[in-house]
Scaffold this active site. Structure first.
Site, PDB file in Angstrom:
ATOM      1  N   GLU A 192      21.225  24.726  40.554  1.00 53.62           N
ATOM      2  CA  GLU A 192      22.352  23.975  40.004  1.00 53.62           C
ATOM      3  C   GLU A 192      21.965  23.395  38.654  1.00 53.62           C
ATOM      4  O   GLU A 192      20.926  22.735  38.523  1.00 53.62           O
ATOM      5  CB  GLU A 192      22.731  22.811  40.926  1.00 53.62           C
ATOM      6  CG  GLU A 192      23.384  23.216  42.211  1.00 53.62           C
ATOM      7  CD  GLU A 192      23.976  22.003  42.942  1.00 53.62           C
ATOM      8  OE1 GLU A 192      25.054  22.160  43.526  1.00 53.62           O
ATOM      9  OE2 GLU A 192      23.370  20.919  42.923  1.00 53.62           O
ATOM     10  N   CYS A 193      22.791  23.617  37.652  1.00 53.37           N
ATOM     11  CA  CYS A 193      22.619  23.043  36.319  1.00 53.37           C
ATOM     12  C   CYS A 193      21.213  23.342  35.781  1.00 53.37           C
ATOM     13  O   CYS A 193      20.937  24.448  35.369  1.00 53.37           O
ATOM     14  CB  CYS A 193      22.944  21.551  36.334  1.00 53.37           C
ATOM     15  SG  CYS A 193      23.336  20.876  34.690  1.00 53.37           S
ATOM     16  N   GLY A 194      20.310  22.369  35.807  1.00 55.16           N
ATOM     17  CA  GLY A 194      18.958  22.636  35.340  1.00 55.16           C
ATOM     18  C   GLY A 194      18.299  23.765  36.108  1.00 55.16           C
ATOM     19  O   GLY A 194      17.548  24.570  35.546  1.00 55.16           O
TER      20      GLY A 194
END
Length: 440
Positions: free
Chosen positions: A329-331
Site C-alpha cells: 500500500e502506498c509506500g
C-alpha cells in the site's frame, strides 16, 4: 456497568492547534488518574500514534465515510471500553467532510451527532480578538444537534488579548474553558506527509509532559471533565474491517514502512491471524513460515538507497512472492515497482515485482477518499468487492508498466478516477490505503 463519557476536540480548520491541545489534555488527564482513551476522526494514521503515547492505550480511527455504521460503532465501543473518558480529535475543521449520505461525510460532526457528544472548540485567536466570539457563535448555532462544551483560546498573545476574546465569547453565552499562551515550543515537528510520527521522536515523553504541563496551567480540567456526556453507543457487532489476508502475516515495520491502521491489524488479530514483523531497512526478509507478506505505507522515498542495497530483503520478497501473496500500500506499492527517483533525482532500483516507476523528485500531491472495485482476488478482498480507503502521497507514477490494474477507483463522491494499482501473479499493490470493505 458505568457508561463511558466522551467529547470531541474540534476547530474551524487545520493548523488551529487541535493535536497539541488534544495530546496535552490526554496526558494531563491521565496524570490525574483518569482512564482516558482517544480516537481520531477521519483517515489520519499519524495522530493515533500520539494518542497511544499520551494515554497508554491503542489509538483508533473513526471514519464515517469509509466505515459502515456497525463497524464504526464496534470500534467506538472498543475504544471506550474500560475508559472513564473518550476524547475524539477532529480532522481539519469540525464540519469538513464530503457530500455524502447523512452521517457518512467523514466529518467529525457526524460523530458528535451520532454519539451525542459535545465539542470542545479550539480557536486560534492569533490576529483577532472579539471576532473570535463571532466564530464561536457560528459553531454554537450552525447545527442545532451539536452542542458546544466550551471554547479553548489558543495562541493568546497577552492578558489583554485573552480578556478581549474571552469576554466577547462569554457575552455570547459560550463558556471559555481555557486559554493557551502563544508558545512556539508547542509546535510538533513535521515533514511532507504531516507530523513526524510519535514513535520516531526520541524525546516524545518529554514533549508530552511539556504539553500536559501547559494544559494543566491553561485549561479548566474539572470543567472539561464535567462537560463530557455519556456515549450513546449502539451494540450491533461487526466483523473485521478487512478480512485477514493470511493466518500468519509478515508485516514490514520500520522507519520506511509504518503506516498501518490500528483497527485493521486489531481486526486481523481478533479474527485469529498472527502478525510477524520484519524490517526491510535491517535487510530482513519476510519469514518463510508466513502465508502473506504486507508492505504498508511509510517513507521509502526517504530511504531509497538503503532499500535498494538490502539484497537479503529483495531476494527474500521475490522468493516469497513466487509462492504466496505479497501486497503493498502506498509506500509499499512504490517499493514493489521497478524504480524510485528520490528528491535529489537519483533513481534507485526497487523490488521489480511490479513494473511501474515512481518519482518523488517530480512531485504531485494526491489526496482524498477512494472507493475501489477490485478487478481480481487480492489480499484486501475478492474480485468485484468494493473497498473504501484513502490516498495521500506526493510521489507520482512516471511509467505505468505492463501490469494489470488492481482496481477501478472512484473518488469519495463517485467520480470515476480509473484503473489503479497493479497485479502480477501473487503480487498486488496500490497507492490507496484500504480502510474497510464497503459492507464491513
Amino acid at each position: 456497568m458505568t457508561v463511558p463519557r466522551g467529547l470531541i476536540v474540534g476547530a474551524p480548520r487545520s493548523g488551529s492547534g487541535k493535536t497539541s491541545v488534544t495530546i496535552g489534555l490526554l496526558r494531563a488527564l491521565a496524570r490525574r488518574g483518569v482512564r482516558v482513551a482517544a480516537a481520531k476522526s477521519g483517515p489520519d494514521y499519524i495522530d493515533p500514534g500520539f494518542h497511544k503515547f499520551a494515554t497508554g492505550r491503542m489509538g483508533v480511527n473513526l471514519d464515517t465515510w469509509s466505515m459502515a455504521p456497525p463497524l464504526l460503532d464496534t470500534l467506538a465501543a472498543s475504544a471506550a471500553d474500560g475508559a472513564d473518558l473518550l476524547v475524539i480529535e477532529s480532522a481539519m475543521g469540525l464540519f469538513d467532510g464530503i457530500d455524502a449520505a447523512p452521517g457518512r461525510s467523514g466529518a467529525a460532526s457526524d460523530l458528535a451527532r451520532r454519539y451525542g457528544l459535545p465539542v470542545l472548540l479550539v480557536l486560534d485567536v492569533s490576529g483577532q480578538s472579539r471576532t473570535a466570539a463571532a466564530v464561536a457563535h457560528g459553531f454554537a448555532t450552525f447545527d442545532p444537534e451539536i452542542a458546544l462544551a466550551g471554547v479553548v483560546l489558543n495562541k493568546v498573545g497577552s492578558e489583554r488579548h485573552r480578556s478581549q476574546a474571552a469576554g466577547a465569547i462569554a457575552r455570547a453565552g459560550i463558556r471559555v474553558l481555557g486559554s493557551v499562551p502563544r508558545n512556539p515550543d508547542m509546535a510538533l515537528p513535521e515533514r511532507h506527509l504531516g507530523l513526524i510520527q510519535a514513535s520516531e521522536l526520541a524525546g516524545i515523553e518529554a514533549i508530552l509532559d511539556g504539553l500536559a504541563d501547559v494544559m494543566e496551567a491553561s485549561l479548566d480540567l474539572d470543567a472539561i471533565l464535567a462537560a463530557a456526556r455519556p456515549l450513546d453507543l449502539a451494540t450491533v457487532p461487526s466483523g473485521p474491517a478487512l478480512p485477514p489476508p493470511g493466518q500468519r502475516i509478515a508485516l514490514a515495520q520500520d522507519a520506511a514502512f509504518s503506516f498501518v491502521y490500528p483497527h485493521v491489524v486489531a481486526g486481523w488479530r481478533a479474527a485469529g491471524a498472527e502478525l510477524v514483523p520484519f524490517s526491510p531497512l535491517a535487510d530482513e526478509a519476510p519469514p518463510d513460515d508466513c502465508d502473506c507478506c504486507w508492505l504498508p505505507g511509510g517513507y521509502p522515498e526517504l530511504h531509497a538507497g538503503p532499500l535498494a542495497a538490502a539484497s537479503h530483503f529483495r531476494e527474500g520478497v521475490a522468493r516469497f512472492a513466487a509462492q504466496r501473496p505479497v501486497h503493498g500500500e502506498c509506500g509499499g506499492f512504490i517499493a514493489l515497482g521497478a524504480t524510485l527517483e528520490d528528491a535529489g533525482g537519483v533513481v534507485h532500483p526497487m523490488l521489480g515485482l511490479l513494473g511501474h516507476e515512481t518519482s518523488f523528485a517530480r512531485r504531485k500531491m494526491n489526496l482524498g477518499y477512494r472507493s475501489a472495485r477490485l478487478l481480481g482476488d487480492t489480499p484486501i478482498g475478492l474480485k468485484d468487492s468494493v473497498v473504501r480507503g484513502h490516498e495521500f502521497h506526493y510521489a507520482r507514477v512516471v511509467a505505468a508498466g505492463p501490469d494489470e490494474a488492481l482496481a477501478e477507483v472512484s473518488d469519495g463522491i463517485g467520480n470515476l478516477i480509473g484503473p489503479s494499482g497493479g497485479r502480477r501473479g501473487n503480487v498486488t499493490g496500490t497507492f490507496f490505503h484500504a480502510i474497510a470493505s464497503e459492507t464491513g
